[in-house]
Write an enzyme that holds these catalytic residues in place. Structure first.
Site, PDB file in Angstrom:
ATOM      1  NE  ARG A 102      40.219  43.655  64.684  1.00  0.00           N
ATOM      2  CZ  ARG A 102      40.914  43.237  63.633  1.00  0.00           C
ATOM      3  NH1 ARG A 102      40.355  43.178  62.452  1.00  0.00           N
ATOM      4  NH2 ARG A 102      42.177  42.876  63.754  1.00  0.00           N
ATOM      5  CE1 TYR A 110      17.851  40.639  77.876  1.00  0.00           C
ATOM      6  CE2 TYR A 110      20.088  40.162  77.161  1.00  0.00           C
ATOM      7  CZ  TYR A 110      18.818  40.627  76.884  1.00  0.00           C
ATOM      8  OH  TYR A 110      18.525  41.094  75.632  1.00  0.00           O
ATOM      9  CG  ASP A 112      23.949  42.843  83.056  1.00  0.00           C
ATOM     10  OD1 ASP A 112      23.819  44.079  83.120  1.00  0.00           O
ATOM     11  OD2 ASP A 112      23.414  42.144  82.172  1.00  0.00           O
ATOM     12  CE  LYS A 168      18.426  46.923  77.413  1.00  0.00           C
ATOM     13  NZ  LYS A 168      17.551  46.515  76.340  1.00  0.00           N
TER      14      LYS A 168
HETATM   15  C1  LIG Z   1      20.021  43.185  82.061  1.00  0.00           C
HETATM   16  C2  LIG Z   1      20.408  43.202  80.621  1.00  0.00           C
HETATM   17  N1  LIG Z   1      21.677  42.933  80.296  1.00  0.00           N
HETATM   18  C3  LIG Z   1      22.080  42.927  79.017  1.00  0.00           C
HETATM   19  C4  LIG Z   1      21.198  43.192  77.996  1.00  0.00           C
HETATM   20  C5  LIG Z   1      21.680  43.105  76.584  1.00  0.00           C
HETATM   21  O1  LIG Z   1      21.857  44.338  76.006  1.00  0.00           O
HETATM   22  P1  LIG Z   1      21.767  44.533  74.419  1.00  0.00           P
HETATM   23  O2  LIG Z   1      20.307  44.503  74.105  1.00  0.00           O
HETATM   24  O3  LIG Z   1      22.432  45.812  74.180  1.00  0.00           O
HETATM   25  O4  LIG Z   1      22.473  43.380  73.801  1.00  0.00           O
HETATM   26  C6  LIG Z   1      19.870  43.491  78.286  1.00  0.00           C
HETATM   27  C7  LIG Z   1      18.922  43.790  77.204  1.00  0.00           C
HETATM   28  O5  LIG Z   1      17.718  43.849  77.388  1.00  0.00           O
HETATM   29  C8  LIG Z   1      19.453  43.476  79.636  1.00  0.00           C
HETATM   30  O6  LIG Z   1      18.172  43.708  79.971  1.00  0.00           O
END
Ligand SMILES: Cc1ncc(COP(=O)(O)O)c(C=O)c1O
Length: 395
Positions: A58, A111, A186, A211
């Site tokens: 871990r 998000y 983010d 992504k």
């Molecule tokens: C701007 C943004 N932050 C975070 C995330 C979350 O990522 P994950 O899908 O890997 O949980 C997304 C997913 O679409 C996103 O568009």
């Protein structure tokens, strides 16, 4: 060293083992020791300050440390921890820095699952969230209360694409120095190649590596990079929560990272062509892509970003659910999907008004969101021409 050089070399010291180029996948839960002295040394390394010694699965392995080191270098932070998804990285960071009674300032364009976490789990634990207009800039000052502990930014929003003035927000927030407020960003849209929130005044930068870092739509992963003074709290929080990632996923993300620079340049070039084409279409009210000179946040984008990636939005002058469905059902180069960041082009409907509480969305809905992949943009535009014909017949 320039980012394109860093991307090739960072974290590769580990790969010296057996002279392979990429750090191999270390699958491990149990680590065994030669004797009690080695056992004790590993234990000392694993508890408290983070040391990269194998102690228990871990806690990570050379496979995950390679990616963590690479993300740290690119984000220009102090250190990085990984999480099993982008959302997992966001919730881990929020849990690490917040406690019952604290106040969180959250951008209104965030998000949607992040909003759900604030209104759900954080509210349940007695943490109050206030949403703020993404264009607030230094106006954030008026919203800070004696219990404000975290300010969360997401620039640009992944459906409405407002660029936030992070330097103005950071100046305002850090003027409350006795409160030690943490700014969490983010950074998924910009990636550390095009945007470095820590250099603009944020304290923590999060990537949904799912992504662009992974880039092939086949792995879920998140990263959290911290400035030095905030890393111990982040690391301890992550350990308490038991957050760990699969070594296979860390390996694939590192492999994706090595080509991030060239992929992003192509995403950007293709997206500019498609976004510009859309901006000349009579059906379109607005193209939401900060790299277009017509975008209201173009000046901020130019100041704070060194490039634009492949995700953007369209609002129409007139629209309906049937017209957007007809459009989406007639594409062939695009796939219908809610994600982004892979090599393939994606399209989905976009409805924003129901996830706004601090700012109003005054555009006709539904719009659409597109992710422009690595196909030839002429083929994508030809596909969209046909799709818009279908859209028009259903209006
Ligand atoms: C701007 C943004 N932050 C975070 C995330 C979350 O990522 P994950 O899908 O890997 O949980 C997304 C997913 O679409 C996103 O568009």
């Amino acid at each position: 060293m320039k980012d394109d050089t860093k991307i090739v070399h960072v974290g590769r010291a580990n790969a010296k083992r057996h002279n392979v180029v990429n750090t191999p996948v270390y699958r491990a839960s149990t680590i065994v020791f030669e004797d009690t002295q080695q056992m004790r040394e590993a234990m000392d390394g694993a508890v408290g300050d983070r040391k990269k010694v194998m102690f228990y699965g871990r806690k990570g392995s050379p496979t995950s440390w390679t990616l963590e080191e690479a993300m740290t270098e690119l984000e220009e932070g102090f250190d990085t921890v990984l999480a099993p998804s982008g959302l997992g990285a966001i919730t881990t960071a929020l849990m690490a820095f917040l406690r019952t009674g604290d106040h969180l300032l959250m951008v209104d364009s965030v998000y949607e699952p992040t909003r759900h976490f604030c209104n759900g789990m954080l509210a349940k634990f007695g943490i109050k969230t206030t949403y703020y207009d993404p264009n607030i800039g230094e106006g954030i000052l008026k919203l800070i209360t004696p219990t404000t502990r975290v300010v969360f930014v997401e620039s640009p929003g992944s459906h409405s694409f407002e660029i936030q003035d992070i330097p103005a927000i950071a100046d305002a927030v850090h003027s409350f120095s006795d409160q030690n407020i943490v700014i969490i960003a983010d950074n998924t849209w910009g990636t550390p190649i095009f945007h470095k929130p820590l250099k603009l005044g944020a304290d923590i930068s999060i990537n949904a590596c799912t992504k662009y870092i992974v880039g092939h739509s086949d792995v879920m992963l998140g990263s959290i990079t911290a400035a030095k003074e905030h890393f111990p709290v982040l690391y301890d929080g992550r350990q308490q929560l038991g957050v760990a990632v699969s070594p296979d996923d860390a390996y694939l993300a590192t492999r994706g990272l090595r080509t991030l620079g060239v992929r992003l340049n192509q995403h950007q070039e293709n997206t500019m062509k498609v976004a510009t084409w859309f901006s000349e279409r009579p059906e379109v009210e607005k193209v939401m892509y900060p790299a277009l000179p017509s975008d209201p946040n173009h000046r901020l984008w130019k100041r704070d970003f060194s490039g634009a990636t492949g995700l953007f939005g369209i609002v129409f002058k007139q629209t309906s659910r049937e017209a957007v469905s007809a459009m989406l059902n007639s594409v062939s180069c695009f796939s219908l999907g809610y994600s982004w960041g892979g090599y393939e082009s994606l399209i989905c409907p976009s409805v924003v008004s129901h996830i706004r509480t601090a700012s109003t969305w005054r555009y006709a809905e539904p719009g659409i969101r597109l992710h422009i992949g690595l196909e030839d943009p002429e083929d994508l535009i030809a596909d969209l021409e046909i799709a818009l014909k279908s859209f028009n017949t259903f209006l």
